[in-house]
Write a protein that holds these residues in place. Structure first.
Motif, short mmCIF file in Angstrom:
data_model
loop_
_atom_site.label_atom_id
_atom_site.label_comp_id
_atom_site.label_asym_id
_atom_site.label_seq_id
_atom_site.Cartn_x
_atom_site.Cartn_y
_atom_site.Cartn_z
N PRO A 199 13.69 51.59 -17.49
CA PRO A 199 12.48 52.72 -17.25
C PRO A 199 11.24 52.40 -16.87
O PRO A 199 10.52 53.29 -15.66
N ILE A 200 10.46 51.43 -17.21
CA ILE A 200 9.17 50.92 -16.72
C ILE A 200 9.45 50.68 -15.85
O ILE A 200 7.95 51.08 -14.72
N VAL A 201 9.87 49.89 -15.34
CA VAL A 201 10.51 49.84 -14.10
C VAL A 201 10.80 51.02 -12.63
O VAL A 201 9.89 50.84 -11.77
N THR A 202 11.83 51.56 -12.71
CA THR A 202 11.74 52.80 -12.09
C THR A 202 10.31 53.28 -12.10
O THR A 202 10.58 54.41 -10.92
N PRO B 22 20.17 53.07 -20.93
CA PRO B 22 18.69 51.91 -20.28
C PRO B 22 18.74 52.81 -18.51
O PRO B 22 18.40 53.52 -18.03
N MET B 23 20.36 53.23 -18.12
CA MET B 23 20.38 53.70 -17.06
C MET B 23 19.78 55.01 -17.12
O MET B 23 19.76 55.55 -16.19
N SER B 24 20.49 55.75 -18.04
CA SER B 24 19.81 57.26 -18.10
C SER B 24 18.44 57.57 -18.26
O SER B 24 17.96 58.06 -17.84
N ILE B 25 17.74 56.57 -19.11
CA ILE B 25 16.71 57.04 -19.11
C ILE B 25 15.22 56.81 -17.79
O ILE B 25 14.93 56.92 -17.60
N ALA B 26 16.70 54.84 -17.06
CA ALA B 26 15.65 54.22 -15.97
C ALA B 26 15.77 55.58 -14.66
O ALA B 26 15.04 55.78 -14.07
N ILE C 155 7.86 58.73 -21.18
CA ILE C 155 9.23 57.88 -21.10
C ILE C 155 9.63 57.00 -21.92
O ILE C 155 10.73 56.79 -22.01
N MET C 156 8.07 56.57 -22.67
CA MET C 156 9.36 55.27 -23.91
C MET C 156 9.38 56.48 -25.03
O MET C 156 9.88 55.93 -25.64
N ILE C 157 8.77 57.81 -24.78
CA ILE C 157 9.85 58.43 -26.37
C ILE C 157 11.03 59.00 -25.81
O ILE C 157 11.98 58.72 -26.94
N GLY C 158 11.18 58.90 -24.48
CA GLY C 158 12.84 58.90 -24.40
C GLY C 158 13.33 58.36 -24.13
O GLY C 158 14.49 58.32 -24.56
N ALA C 159 12.82 57.18 -23.96
CA ALA C 159 13.96 55.48 -23.95
C ALA C 159 14.38 55.34 -25.88
O ALA C 159 15.15 54.94 -26.13
N VAL C 160 13.56 55.64 -27.26
CA VAL C 160 14.00 55.95 -28.59
C VAL C 160 14.20 56.55 -28.32
O VAL C 160 15.40 56.30 -29.23
N SER C 161 14.51 58.05 -27.85
CA SER C 161 15.60 58.69 -27.98
C SER C 161 17.25 58.61 -27.97
O SER C 161 18.38 58.56 -28.28
N VAL C 162 17.09 57.69 -26.97
CA VAL C 162 18.52 56.82 -25.83
C VAL C 162 18.99 55.50 -26.59
O VAL C 162 19.81 54.50 -26.46
N TYR C 163 17.47 55.15 -27.89
CA TYR C 163 18.48 53.27 -28.11
C TYR C 163 19.65 53.25 -28.67
O TYR C 163 19.68 51.96 -28.38
N LYS C 164 19.43 54.16 -29.29
CA LYS C 164 21.32 54.27 -30.35
C LYS C 164 22.11 55.22 -29.62
O LYS C 164 23.04 54.93 -30.57
N LYS C 165 21.77 55.33 -28.83
CA LYS C 165 22.78 56.68 -28.60
C LYS C 165 24.50 56.28 -27.68
O LYS C 165 24.24 55.38 -27.73
N GLY C 166 25.49 56.64 -28.85
CA GLY C 166 26.82 56.32 -28.27
C GLY C 166 26.95 55.85 -29.02
O GLY C 166 25.92 54.57 -29.92
N LEU C 167 28.23 54.26 -28.85
CA LEU C 167 29.19 53.60 -29.50
C LEU C 167 28.67 52.46 -29.07
O LEU C 167 28.05 52.43 -27.48
N GLU C 168 28.48 50.88 -29.72
CA GLU C 168 27.65 50.38 -28.75
C GLU C 168 29.16 49.57 -27.93
O GLU C 168 30.51 50.24 -28.30
N LEU C 169 28.65 49.01 -27.75
CA LEU C 169 29.47 48.49 -25.72
C LEU C 169 30.47 47.81 -26.67
O LEU C 169 32.39 48.38 -25.90
N GLU C 170 30.98 47.81 -27.30
CA GLU C 170 32.38 46.48 -28.04
C GLU C 170 32.88 47.61 -28.35
O GLU C 170 33.95 46.86 -29.18
#
Length: 438
Positions: free
Chosen positions: A93-96, A130-134, A180-195
């Protein structure tokens, strides 16, 4: 008649939003035709200054694209993201955000989405995070950019009230970045881990996705790309400087009064001047500039704002006294309701610039504090609410893991949580900052 006319406007906005693009402006023309020729309302003045700023700034960004400047920016983004794969949820999100702030368009974010997906997969991080907050960051970057259509519209409305571009930037840039940084925190552990994600496991087992270390694309920046980015950066810096320091503006004595060059005119002049420097220094063909996707997007925005803003201005002009009498007290007592109104309008219009130009003049008429109006600007980024924008669809498509998606109920999609958290946080932080700036 007020409610019938209001329904006509709402119907035109919804029809235009359904078709999107230039059709939004055309739908505004239909509404304007009905208001003027059937209901007999006097048309308001077209939002000329806003349109001219967007044309000038879009031309400058299009020159940057044709010269290869956007490709250079995307390459730099890829290097940065690959250098910090485990921090992708915050770095993306910082980049975008920064790229959108710099260029005034979220177009550049589309080229970064595939990189975000690959880097997240390499780091075994759920891509949705990362995709959603980006995507949300790229949309909010529009409100923090000194050369975006939304900022042009906001400045055109508030400059007459003595608000400078510098004041707007002082409030919105830090407020939105922190949001945006607070938004990134909100999704930092969102959903199941990929594996642990069952759908992702199926893709791995079927061989549709293979995990491995990806390689950065081979890219060597051209001389023209470096020159265009440098000239563009100088142009943006000049716009911010002149828009912030009134004493630097040319001024003349007119009828015994010291009159300064207006900020909109200064932006238009600098943008065209910078555009020519890029064309001349990089040897660009003007025909390629007119065909570029950035220029096309800018002109599409001009037409959309032209029709929608002219229609709504005509309606508000005819009923200004009644609207102020009925809404003034309530909105002045609960100003946050005006931010809600802006959000709803943006979700319908799917355009930050058109929303700003249509609604912000009403806030001035209602007598809301100028600092609050600036702080409410992030509310124009309600585009995420309905996952129908091209950016949202692109982000979902680029996620090969399938974790970024639209839910079974449509509105329960990946962008809702970071979208609301970022928007609300940005507004609240903006209100605190505006207290010291205004």
């Amino acid at each position: 008649m007020f409610w019938i006319q209001a329904l006509v406007i709402l119907a035109c906005i919804m029809i235009g939003a359904r078709k999107s693009g230039v059709a939004m402006g055309f739908a505004g023309g239909i509404g304007l035709f009905i208001l003027v020729f059937i209901f007999g309302l006097r048309p308001a003045s077209p939002p000329v200054n806003v349109l001219l700023i967007i044309i000038a700034v879009s031309s400058m960004a299009a020159c940057l694209q044709v010269a290869g400047g956007l490709d250079l920016l995307v390459h730099l983004a890829e290097k940065l993201l690959r250098r910090n794969p485990n921090r992708i949820t915050f770095m993306a999100p910082i980049v975008t955000f920064l790229f959108t702030v710099f260029t005034g368009t979220s177009y550049v974010a589309l080229a970064v989405y595939p990189v975000i997906c690959e880097v997240a997969l390499e780091a075994k991080i759920r891509v949705e995070r990362p995709m959603s907050i980006a995507l949300i960051a790229s949309q909010h970057g529009i409100s923090a950019s000194p050369v975006s259509a939304s900022t042009a519209a906001l400045l055109a409305v508030l400059a007459a009230q003595g608000v400078s571009l510098g004041q707007i930037m002082l409030v919105l840039v830090p407020a939105i970045f922190l949001g945006i940084m607070i938004g990134a925190v909100s999704v930092y552990k969102k959903g199941l881990e990929l594996e642990n994600d069952p759908e992702f496991k199926k893709l791995i087992e079927s061989g549709e996705i293979t995990l491995g270390k990806g390689a950065s694309r081979e890219y060597r920046p051209t001389k023209e790309a470096l020159i265009s980015v440098t000239l563009f950066a100088l142009g943006v810096a000049s716009i911010v400087l002149l828009g912030s320091v009134k004493s630097l503006m040319p001024h003349w004595m007119i009828n015994g009064k010291d009159t300064y060059l207006s900020i909109p005119n200064a932006i238009e002049i600098i943008a065209f001047f910078t555009s020519f420097l890029i064309v001349f220094a990089c040897g660009l063909k003007p025909s390629n500039i007119a065909k570029s996707s950035v220029f096309s997007a800018g002109i599409t925005g001009v037409i959309a704002i032209f029709g929608i803003a002219w229609m709504t201005d005509t309606f508000f002009l005819a009923h200004k006294a009644m609207i102020i009498d009925n809404l003034g007290g309530i909105v002045r007592e609960f100003p946050i309701l005006f931010a809600v109104m802006i959000f709803v309008m943006s979700a319908l219009l799917l355009s930050q610039g058109a929303t700003t130009r249509s609604i912000m003049p009403l806030g001035v008429s209602l007598g809301l504090p100028l600092g609050s109006l600036v702080a409410f600007a992030p509310a124009v980024n309600g585009l995420f609410f309905f996952p129908a924008t091209g950016s949202a669809i692109s982000a979902i498509t680029f996620d090969r893991s399938g974790t970024t998606k639209i839910g079974s109920y449509v509105l329960n999609h990946s962008f809702q949580l970071p979208g609301f958290v970022t928007c609300i946080s940005s507004i609240l932080i903006g209100l605190v900052i505006s207290y010291f700036v205004f």
